[in-house]
Design an enzyme around this catalytic site. Structure first.
Site, short mmCIF file in Angstrom:
data_model
loop_
_atom_site.label_atom_id
_atom_site.label_comp_id
_atom_site.label_asym_id
_atom_site.label_seq_id
_atom_site.Cartn_x
_atom_site.Cartn_y
_atom_site.Cartn_z
N ARG A 135 38.79 59.05 44.44
CA ARG A 135 39.00 59.79 43.19
C ARG A 135 38.98 58.83 41.99
O ARG A 135 38.09 58.89 41.15
CB ARG A 135 40.34 60.56 43.26
N ASP A 136 39.92 57.90 41.97
CA ASP A 136 40.08 57.05 40.79
C ASP A 136 38.89 56.10 40.62
O ASP A 136 38.49 55.78 39.49
CB ASP A 136 41.39 56.25 40.95
N HIS A 179 51.60 53.65 40.91
CA HIS A 179 50.14 53.59 40.77
C HIS A 179 49.87 52.55 39.68
O HIS A 179 50.09 52.80 38.50
CB HIS A 179 49.69 54.99 40.35
N HIS A 182 47.46 49.81 37.67
CA HIS A 182 46.15 49.27 37.32
C HIS A 182 46.31 47.82 36.87
O HIS A 182 47.37 47.41 36.42
CB HIS A 182 45.51 50.12 36.22
N CYS A 230 39.73 54.04 33.92
CA CYS A 230 39.30 55.05 32.95
C CYS A 230 37.81 55.27 33.13
O CYS A 230 37.06 54.32 33.32
CB CYS A 230 39.54 54.58 31.54
N ASN A 249 42.26 49.49 40.13
CA ASN A 249 43.54 49.65 40.83
C ASN A 249 43.82 48.40 41.65
O ASN A 249 42.97 47.54 41.83
CB ASN A 249 43.44 50.84 41.81
#
Ligand code: COA
Ligand code: ZN
Length: 309
Positions: A15-16, A205, A207, A238, A247
């Site tokens: 996803r990210d 979570h 980054h 982003c 991440n």
């Protein structure tokens, strides 16, 4: 300082990572990477998101990805920004929803074009729908450690958003450092205060925009966190800012935790192979370190890293 014996990893690369990759990652490649991650022992994943294909075209194959996701070894969650996303995700067969709302007004407006109040107004219907269909709901609190527009985000704002989820029966929350602004003391404080105020499962979570992500994870561990969101190869961030904002790499985190005697249930060698497959499919060097240097055992390192160490 007491460290946990076990940690749960939520893999978020599909996803990210894929949402922020400049090119659309072909569905076939997504499936391959998801399967490789699950084969290495990942048991929970943010597998895709149900968002506007105009806003994030990289996620336009969300339903196909969910329908073929490997089960039952892994629970497949999808991020959703609104009720429509929740409806589509449940229709496609997700195990759970990750409902994202930002802890700051400006970031929520930039991300989903609504005020926090407008976003939380969807929650009753989203929870009703999820309950009816027996799906889990996780609340993702974006920019919980700092907002790129506003700077500091008051803890009271983070906690009032958390309360909006918890009061409706959320199964878990995510405290997200969306643009990598956290530092260890901020993490320790927020995690400790959160645990005093809420009795709910939560993940962190992080980054790595400012290079603090791994130390933040350590700070969170020592403050009592036991679940972390990480991404194979360290991709993510982003939309349209690839790599700069990744991440924590799953394989780097698994390497460190296992060496600290903390079980993850994940096989590091096959995870490194999954990260290398991802790198090959994306055609670009990824930020992960352990996928380059290898595990600690020299024999195992030679199996996965074909260079002189
Ligand atoms: N899934 C798919 N389509 C959606 C949708 C969803 N969750 N929500 C809205 N849409 C569609 C609408 O049906 C409408 O389609 P149409 O133009 O064919 O009629 C279009 O998107 C615009 O809908 P609207 O409600 O006006 O949304 P918007 O343009 O104000 O955008 C979001 C709001 C939330 C849908 C959009 O900003 C978004 O998807 N953001 C995702 C952000 C994200 O994923 N960030 C990274 C992760 S934190
Ligand atoms: Zn993220």
């Amino acid at each position: 300082m007491e460290l946990p014996n076990q940690v749960k990893i939520r893999e978020v690369a599909p996803r990210d990572g894929f949402q922020s990759w400049p090119d659309f990652v072909p569905t076939e490649h997504k499936r391959e990477i998801i399967a490789a991650a699950v084969d290495s022992g990942i048991q929970e994943m943010e597998t895709t998101s149900f968002v506007s294909p105009k806003a994030i075209p990289q996620m336009r194959d969300a339903a196909e990805v969910i329908q073929t996701a490997p089960r039952p070894a892994c629970l497949h969650f999808a991020l959703v920004p609104n009720l429509k996303g929740a409806q589509l995700a449940i229709e496609a067969g997700v195990d759970g929803l990750v409902v994202v709302i930002s802890s700051s007004e400006q970031h929520n407006m930039a991300n989903v074009r609504r005020s926090i109040k407008e976003s939380t107004a969807d929650l009753d219907e989203i929870f009703n729908l999820a309950r009816k269909k027996n799906r889990r709901v996780t609340g993702a609190l974006a920019v919980a450690f700092g907002c790129p527009y506003q700077g500091d985000v008051p803890t009271a704002d983070v906690f009032s958003l958390a309360e909006a989820f918890v009061s409706r029966g959320a199964d878990s929350l995510i405290l997200a450092d969306t643009t990598g602004m956290a530092t260890p003391p901020r993490v320790s404080r927020l995690v400790q205060d959160f645990r005093k105020q809420f009795n709910v499962d939560f993940s962190l979570h992080f980054h790595n925009n400012r290079g603090t992500a791994m130390t933040n994870l350590y700070a969170a561990l020592t403050a009592g966190a036991t679940v972390f969101d990480t991404a194979l190869g360290g991709i993510g961030g982003c939309p349209n800012v690839p790599l700069a904002a990744g991440n924590l790499p799953t394989e780097d985190v698994v390497y460190m935790l296992e060496d600290m005697g903390i079980e993850t249930g994940i096989n590091l060698l096959s995870l490194i192979q999954a990260a290398k497959l991802l790198e090959k499919r994306l055609g670009q060097t990824l930020p992960g370190q352990v996928m380059k240097s290898g595990p600690r055992d020299p024999g195992e390192a030679l199996k996965v890293c074909h260079h002189s160490l």
